[in-house]
Each structure stands twice: as C-alpha cells, then as structure tokens.
Design an enzyme around this catalytic site. Structure first.
Site, PDB file in Angstrom:
ATOM      1  N   ASP A 121      -6.158   4.795   9.941  1.00 14.71           N
ATOM      2  CA  ASP A 121      -7.564   4.938   9.551  1.00 14.71           C
ATOM      3  C   ASP A 121      -8.075   3.703   8.817  1.00 14.71           C
ATOM      4  O   ASP A 121      -9.275   3.460   8.761  1.00 14.71           O
ATOM      5  CB  ASP A 121      -7.735   6.135   8.602  1.00 14.71           C
ATOM      6  N   HIS A 133       0.804  -1.220   0.000  1.00 12.13           N
ATOM      7  CA  HIS A 133       0.000   0.000   0.000  1.00 12.13           C
ATOM      8  C   HIS A 133       0.831   1.262   0.000  1.00 12.13           C
ATOM      9  O   HIS A 133       0.371   2.341   0.383  1.00 12.13           O
ATOM     10  CB  HIS A 133      -1.021  -0.030   1.135  1.00 12.13           C
ATOM     11  N   GLU A 174      -9.733  13.955  14.803  1.00 13.57           N
ATOM     12  CA  GLU A 174      -9.242  14.191  13.443  1.00 13.57           C
ATOM     13  C   GLU A 174     -10.014  15.376  12.862  1.00 13.57           C
ATOM     14  O   GLU A 174     -10.717  16.097  13.578  1.00 13.57           O
ATOM     15  CB  GLU A 174      -9.407  12.939  12.555  1.00 13.57           C
TER      16      GLU A 174
HETATM   17  C1  LIG Z   1      -5.992   3.415   1.844  1.00 13.20           C
HETATM   18  C2  LIG Z   1      -4.805   3.716   2.713  1.00 13.20           C
HETATM   19  C3  LIG Z   1      -4.997   4.285   3.956  1.00 13.20           C
HETATM   20  C4  LIG Z   1      -3.914   4.587   4.775  1.00 13.20           C
HETATM   21  N1  LIG Z   1      -4.147   5.146   5.994  1.00 13.20           N
HETATM   22  C5  LIG Z   1      -3.101   5.400   6.811  1.00 13.20           C
HETATM   23  C6  LIG Z   1      -3.323   5.959   8.093  1.00 13.20           C
HETATM   24  O1  LIG Z   1      -4.433   6.252   8.484  1.00 13.20           O
HETATM   25  N2  LIG Z   1      -2.248   6.179   8.890  1.00 13.20           N
HETATM   26  C7  LIG Z   1      -0.980   5.852   8.496  1.00 13.20           C
HETATM   27  O2  LIG Z   1      -0.057   6.033   9.293  1.00 13.20           O
HETATM   28  N3  LIG Z   1      -0.747   5.351   7.272  1.00 13.20           N
HETATM   29  C8  LIG Z   1      -1.775   5.130   6.431  1.00 13.20           C
HETATM   30  N4  LIG Z   1      -1.530   4.618   5.190  1.00 13.20           N
HETATM   31  C9  LIG Z   1      -0.139   4.454   4.754  1.00 13.20           C
HETATM   32  C10 LIG Z   1       0.447   3.117   5.163  1.00 13.20           C
HETATM   33  O3  LIG Z   1       0.702   3.085   6.542  1.00 13.20           O
HETATM   34  C11 LIG Z   1       1.764   2.896   4.445  1.00 13.20           C
HETATM   35  O4  LIG Z   1       1.560   2.957   3.066  1.00 13.20           O
HETATM   36  C12 LIG Z   1       2.350   1.564   4.783  1.00 13.20           C
HETATM   37  O5  LIG Z   1       3.656   1.478   4.296  1.00 13.20           O
HETATM   38  C13 LIG Z   1       1.505   0.518   4.115  1.00 13.20           C
HETATM   39  O6  LIG Z   1       1.706  -0.709   4.690  1.00 13.20           O
HETATM   40  P1  LIG Z   1       1.973  -1.969   3.743  1.00 13.20           P
HETATM   41  O7  LIG Z   1       1.907  -3.065   4.683  1.00 13.20           O
HETATM   42  O8  LIG Z   1       1.115  -2.040   2.568  1.00 13.20           O
HETATM   43  O9  LIG Z   1       3.492  -1.618   3.338  1.00 13.20           O
HETATM   44  P2  LIG Z   1       4.260  -1.838   1.964  1.00 13.20           P
HETATM   45  O10 LIG Z   1       3.814  -0.843   0.981  1.00 13.20           O
HETATM   46  O11 LIG Z   1       4.196  -3.252   1.575  1.00 13.20           O
HETATM   47  O12 LIG Z   1       5.740  -1.482   2.471  1.00 13.20           O
HETATM   48  C14 LIG Z   1       6.075  -0.186   2.894  1.00 13.20           C
HETATM   49  C15 LIG Z   1       7.580  -0.113   3.213  1.00 13.20           C
HETATM   50  O13 LIG Z   1       7.871  -0.869   4.375  1.00 13.20           O
HETATM   51  C16 LIG Z   1       8.743  -1.931   4.093  1.00 13.20           C
HETATM   52  N5  LIG Z   1       8.235  -3.100   4.815  1.00 13.20           N
HETATM   53  C17 LIG Z   1       7.089  -3.796   4.592  1.00 13.20           C
HETATM   54  N6  LIG Z   1       6.969  -4.778   5.480  1.00 13.20           N
HETATM   55  C18 LIG Z   1       8.041  -4.711   6.295  1.00 13.20           C
HETATM   56  C19 LIG Z   1       8.497  -5.460   7.416  1.00 13.20           C
HETATM   57  N7  LIG Z   1       7.804  -6.500   7.870  1.00 13.20           N
HETATM   58  N8  LIG Z   1       9.654  -5.099   8.004  1.00 13.20           N
HETATM   59  C20 LIG Z   1      10.372  -4.054   7.544  1.00 13.20           C
HETATM   60  N9  LIG Z   1      10.004  -3.306   6.493  1.00 13.20           N
HETATM   61  C21 LIG Z   1       8.854  -3.637   5.874  1.00 13.20           C
HETATM   62  C22 LIG Z   1       8.692  -2.109   2.593  1.00 13.20           C
HETATM   63  O14 LIG Z   1       9.888  -2.648   2.080  1.00 13.20           O
HETATM   64  C23 LIG Z   1       8.458  -0.702   2.116  1.00 13.20           C
HETATM   65  O15 LIG Z   1       9.662   0.004   2.047  1.00 13.20           O
HETATM   66  C24 LIG Z   1      -2.596   4.325   4.336  1.00 13.20           C
HETATM   67  C25 LIG Z   1      -2.390   3.771   3.067  1.00 13.20           C
HETATM   68  C26 LIG Z   1      -3.485   3.464   2.269  1.00 13.20           C
HETATM   69  C27 LIG Z   1      -3.227   2.896   0.911  1.00 13.20           C
END
Ligand SMILES: Cc1cc2nc3c(=O)[nH]c(=O)nc-3n(C[C@H](O)[C@H](O)[C@H](O)COP(=O)(O)OP(=O)(O)OC[C@H]3O[C@@H](n4cnc5c(N)ncnc54)[C@H](O)[C@@H]3O)c2cc1C
Ligand SMILES: *[C@@H]1O[C@H](CO)[C@@H](O)[C@H](O)[C@H]1NC(C)=O
Ligand SMILES: *[C@@H]1O[C@H](CO)[C@@H](O)[C@H](O)[C@H]1NC(C)=O
Length: 524
Positions: free
Chosen positions: A157, A93, A273
């Site tokens: 969120d 994400h 918020e």
């Molecule tokens: C619809 C939506 C709503 C969101 N709402 C919020 C919110 O309310 N608050 C907020 O804080 N953020 C929010 N986000 C952002 C979100 O927290 C970040 O995009 C986060 O990185 C997404 O998590 P993911 O698991 O998909 O990570 P990924 O996109 O898979 O990875 C993000 C980064 O972290 C690294 N990574 C992934 N897993 C690990 C691990 N286990 N150990 C070490 N590094 C790792 C990856 O290599 C990459 O660099 C939102 C995003 C979306 C799309």
C-alpha cells in the site's frame, strides 16, 4: 577517519561494549569501496525504526557501494572468531527492531551514488522485468519502469519501503488475490549468504536459497539485486468504495471478487481491499483523503446505530484508449454486489497517484507531528472459516469504539502463494489479512496510549488462541524460540532451521528478528 583506523576503533568498541575477544586481524583485512561509519548520526538512524518501540545502537554502519562490499563485510563477520552480527536495513520501516543490532554492523541498504553507478534499476522491455538494487525503494523502482511504459504487478500500500525489506516478508496489497504477493513475482535474486558468498539464485539456480530468502525475514542472506516481473503500466484508475453493515455480506462479496482471479481482465477488479470502521463520526482515516472534506460522510447516515461498518475498496485500471468501456465494466461488476445502495463513492486518478496514495497521508501526518510516534501494529492472517468469529470477538468486541488507526481487512487466494518460500500462511484456500495500523499518542487519553494499545494486541492474540482461531502473524514478532516454532509449525520450522544451518550457520544475519540466538553475543 582512515578505513583501518576506523576499523580498529570499531573493534575497540566491540571489545569494550560487548566484552568480546575478537581477532582484530579479521576485520582489519576488510577493505570496502563504500563507507564504514561510526558517525553518531549514522548510528542513531540505524538504531531506530518506524515502530519506535525498540532501540539498539550498532557498533558501526556500512554504506555499501556494491554487492561486493556487502559480501566483504559479511565475510569478515563470518570469519571473525566471535559473534559479530550483520543486519541489513532497508528503509527501517519495521515495527519491532527487526533491522537493528547492538552487537554488530548495520548495512544501510538505501541506494547510494556508488550503487547507482551500476546502472540499477535496469529495465528489460523485451523480457518485461526490472533489475533493482536490494535497498531500492519501490517508489524509485516504479519511476524507472514507467519510463519504459511498464510497472510491477504486485504492490504494497505504501511505496517508501525497500525491495529487500518487503521481499523478506511477502509484500501484499489489493493486487495479491490476482498476482500473488510480491514474492510470487520475482524471477531472480543476487544474495550474500551468511558465509559472505555472493550467489545468483532463481527457480533453476540455487533454488533452495531462492525460496529460503523469499519471506525469509533476512535470515539466510542479504538481497542485493532482485529481478521483478513487469506488465504494461495502466494510465488511470477508477477507485471505488462501497459500504456494508452486514459483515457476512461484506465478506461474501470480497470472496466473490477474489474468486474472479482467473477471469479476463475486464471481468474482474484489479485491486480488492477493505477496512473496518468502528470509530463514531466521519468515515476517514490517515490512509487517504478519499472522502472529500467538503462532502463528509456521516456513519450515522447509514443507520448503523453505533454499530460497525465495513468498507469495500476496489479499483479498475485502464488506459485512456479503453476509457469508453470502463464505466460499463465497473457497472457490470458492481451489480453483482450487495452493498448499501446509497453508499457508492467513486474517484478517478492517474495510476501513480493511486499507488502512491499513502505517501500523501504521510506528509499530512508529518506536518502535524503524528508520523514519528510509536506504532504498535498488529498484522494477522486469519483463515476464512473463522473470519466471522474474529469479527464478533475483535471488531465488535475487544476494539471498543476507538481504534487509533485504520484497520484493513481483505482476503487472498492461497494458490497464489508458493509453499516453498519461507513465509507462513494459514492452511486454507482463502485467508484474510487483518491489519491494525495504530499510532500511540501521548494525549492524555488512555485509549490512545502505547500501553493500552499493546495490551489490546495481546488481548486479541489471546482471544484467537482461546477460540482456536489459527491465525498467523504477518511481519511476525516473537521473543522466544518456542513461539517461533509455533508460528512456523513443525515441518516448516524443520525446513527453516535447516536453511539457517546451510546459509547462515554462524547465525549472524538479522538477529533483530530474534529467531535464532546469536552464537556468542550477550544479547539480541
Ligand atoms: C507505513 C507502512 C506501510 C506498510 N504497508 C505495507 C503493505 O501494504 N504491505 C506489506 O506487505 N507491508 C507493508 N508494510 C510493512 C513493510 O513491508 C515491512 O515493514 C518491511 O520490512 C519494511 O521494509 P524496509 O525496507 O523498511 O525493511 P527494514 O525494516 O529495513 O527491514 C526489515 C527486515 O528485513 C531485513 N532486510 C532489509 N533489507 C534486506 C535485504 N536487502 N535483504 C535481506 N534482508 C533485508 C532486515 O534485516 C529486517 O530484518 C508497511 C510498513 C509501513 C511502515
Ligand atoms: C446478514 O446477512 C445474512 C445473509 O446474507 C443474514 O443471514 C443475517 O441475518 C444478516 N445479519 C444481520 C445482522 O442482519
Ligand atoms: C465509546 O466507548 C466508551 C468506553 O467504552 C464509552 O464511554 C463511550 O460512550 C462510547 N462512545 C460512543 C459514541 O459509543
């Protein structure tokens, strides 16, 4: 394909696509319990993210079945002679390809059967924590803890994000003013460092690694387990929205509400918020179906004459056993606020439904084909002292009257953030999150195009720069090291680089963040 054959194939692809001269024996020694795949559908999934603006195909995808699998792969990459990179992918994400790599292997961290056999998530009722796999989604963590009547305290969120992914950033929502970001609510981590070592770390044990990894953008290790603090789960939520036309009144009230963080539970809200409404027409957005479609709220009915409106969003959690005092508590708090009197909108729902509110909107957007579109998002931390200038320049200026998505704005207390972690926030006691969560559409309307919105993002950053508003990007994205040094500031950059030397000296982890140039790779 048999594991060894498969690895030979991966190495062949490495050599042919990246032109690397690998010592194949490094990787041939790799034996994993999980599944190393070059299946086109796995590769395709790992090459995209929510942002839909970057695409990089990995050479292979690992579905690990244990932390040891993760350690074996990273260890092999660390030992290989030339720049094989490894990127953990939580739920993909990210906006700008942060979890992608074209010169190595993506580890799909989502919880597989193999991982589940380790019994995670595991709750300790007595010590009030949950141990979760790094790739676990927050929604699944919640479902497990609720079986014990407990729940994490600090949220995002949206719950379809992985534990490791949000802890690599901060993890923020309306509870952060009170409990701090998610990274302030972690007791212990298991981490595979860039050297392939699997280490347990906490405040007491390997504390440098612990603090490095929290908010560390995946640069220092891969989180395989996180121990997260819990509280008794509330049963219901009173969810309230009130409107303002005067920005300074709006922020005064928001700042007042977050100043109550030290008060007893019944004398503060649990979530604070807010959002900005610049579009004309109905007050609605994809974040929620809060305002009933049968009872639409016309902005013009609040007499703003096309100006900007601000919506404060607050909640109070409660148990059915204390339901008789909730009205009083909420009433007492609302009395101290200066919103437009006729603009109180209230709803009441189960706690889980509140926490999972964005998923409902996701399903709706998906059904209209509006979810899998490019997302040129911009998230900024804005210092309190300049938030009014930001309002003038951006909300009332640059944005115009079409935003292509919700704009969140809410303040947080810096003393709830731990300076020793890797995350960067402004140098003020209170700072705001401003989140421009836009979707680009190919609708023929230029103001909705990816190019237009991306330009607008640049314009906003330039405006802040010119006006000397010292914003920090949240979920930061830069493409030059100079910009990254700027982002961190000299001291934190020194610390961040030293941590990189210590924990990922070959710079193989999360290269998609584009912070450190990989040692041998031809490209990011
Ligand atoms: C619809 C939506 C709503 C969101 N709402 C919020 C919110 O309310 N608050 C907020 O804080 N953020 C929010 N986000 C952002 C979100 O927290 C970040 O995009 C986060 O990185 C997404 O998590 P993911 O698991 O998909 O990570 P990924 O996109 O898979 O990875 C993000 C980064 O972290 C690294 N990574 C992934 N897993 C690990 C691990 N286990 N150990 C070490 N590094 C790792 C990856 O290599 C990459 O660099 C939102 C995003 C979306 C799309
Ligand atoms: C907003 O409220 C402040 C006082 O809280 C006042 O000084 C200011 O003039 C108001 N702004 C507008 C545009 O009414
Ligand atoms: C919105 O902005 C556009 C372009 O600036 C303008 O043409 C239009 O009239 C505006 N609409 C309203 C309702 O203000």
């Amino acid at each position: 394909m048999a594991p060894k054959l498969l690895l030979t194939f991966v190495i062949y692809r490495l050599i042919s696509t990246v032109g690397l001269t690998l010592d194949p024996t490094d990787l041939l020694r790799l034996e994993v319990d999980g599944h190393l795949s070059v299946d086109p559908s796995d590769v395709k999934t790992a090459s995209v993210d929510f942002g839909m603006m970057n695409r990089a195909e990995p050479l292979a995808v690992l579905h690990p079945s244990s932390a040891e699998d993760v350690a074996r792969l990273v260890g092999a990459a660390y030992g290989s002679a030339h720049g094989l990179s490894v990127s953990a992918r939580g739920h993909g994400h990210s906006i700008n390809g942060q979890a992608q790599t074209s010169s190595g292997v993506v580890i799909e961290m989502s919880a597989s059967k193999g991982v589940r056999q380790w019994g995670l998530p595991r709750v300790s009722e007595q010590s009030r924590y949950v141990d979760a796999w790094g790739g676990e989604l927050w929604i699944d963590v919640l479902k497990t803890t609720l079986e014990h009547g407990l729940a994490p305290k600090s949220w995002t969120d949206y719950l379809y994000l992985s534990v490791g992914g949000t802890l690599s950033n901060a993890g923020i929502s309306g509870q952060a003013f009170n409990h701090g970001p998610q990274i302030s609510n972690v007791y212990e981590l298991d981490v595979v460092t860039g050297k392939g070592e699997l280490l347990t770390c906490s405040e007491e044990q390997n504390s440098e690694l612990f603090h490095a990894v929290l908010g560390g953008l995946g640069q220092f290790g891969i989180i395989t387990r996180a121990r997260i603090g819990l509280e008794p789960a509330p049963q219901r939520v009173r969810w309230i929205r009130v409107l303002y036309s005067n920005f300074s009144t709006f922020t005064k009230d928001q700042e007042y509400l977050i100043s109550l963080h030290g008060q007893p539970p019944n004398q503060k809200f649990d979530y604070v918020e807010g959002f900005v409404i610049v579009d004309e027409g109905l007050i609605n957005n994809w974040r929620s179906s809060f305002f009933s479609p049968r009872n639409p709220v016309k902005i013009s009915s609040f007499g703003t004459n096309g100006g900007v409106l601000y919506c404060l969003e607050i909640t109070k959690n409660y148990h059915e056993s204390t339901a008789d005092t909730i009205d009083q508590d909420v009433e007492a708090l609302l009395k101290r606020l200066d919103f437009i009197p006729s603009s109180v909108f209230t709803t009441d729902l189960p706690y889980v439904d509140f926490l999972d509110r964005v998923h409902k909107a996701e399903l709706k957007l998906r059904s209209k084909g509006l979810w899998d579109v490019p997302h040129p998002w911009l998230n900024l931390f804005v210092p309190r002292s300049r938030i009014a200038d930001f309002d003038e320049g951006v909300f009332k200026g640059i944005l115009g009257n079409k935003t292509s998505g919700p704009i969140l704005i809410y303040p947080m207390n810096k003393n709830k953030w731990d300076d020793r972690t890797s995350v960067v926030t402004p140098e003020e006691d209170v700072f705001y999150l401003v989140a421009l969560l836009r979707s680009a559409l190919d609708s023929g309307d230029e103001a909705q195009s990816l190019e237009y919105l991306s330009n607008q993002n640049r314009q906003i950053l330039r405006f802040c720069d010119d006006a000397g508003i010292k914003v920090k990007q949240y979920l930061p994205h830069y493409t030059t090291q100079e910009d990254w040094v700027d982002h961190f500031g000299d001291d934190k950059w020194t610390l961040f680089s030293k941590r990189k030397m210590d924990f990922d000296p070959r710079r193989i982890l999360a290269t998609g963040q584009r912070i450190f140039k990989p040692m041998a790779a031809s490209s990011w």
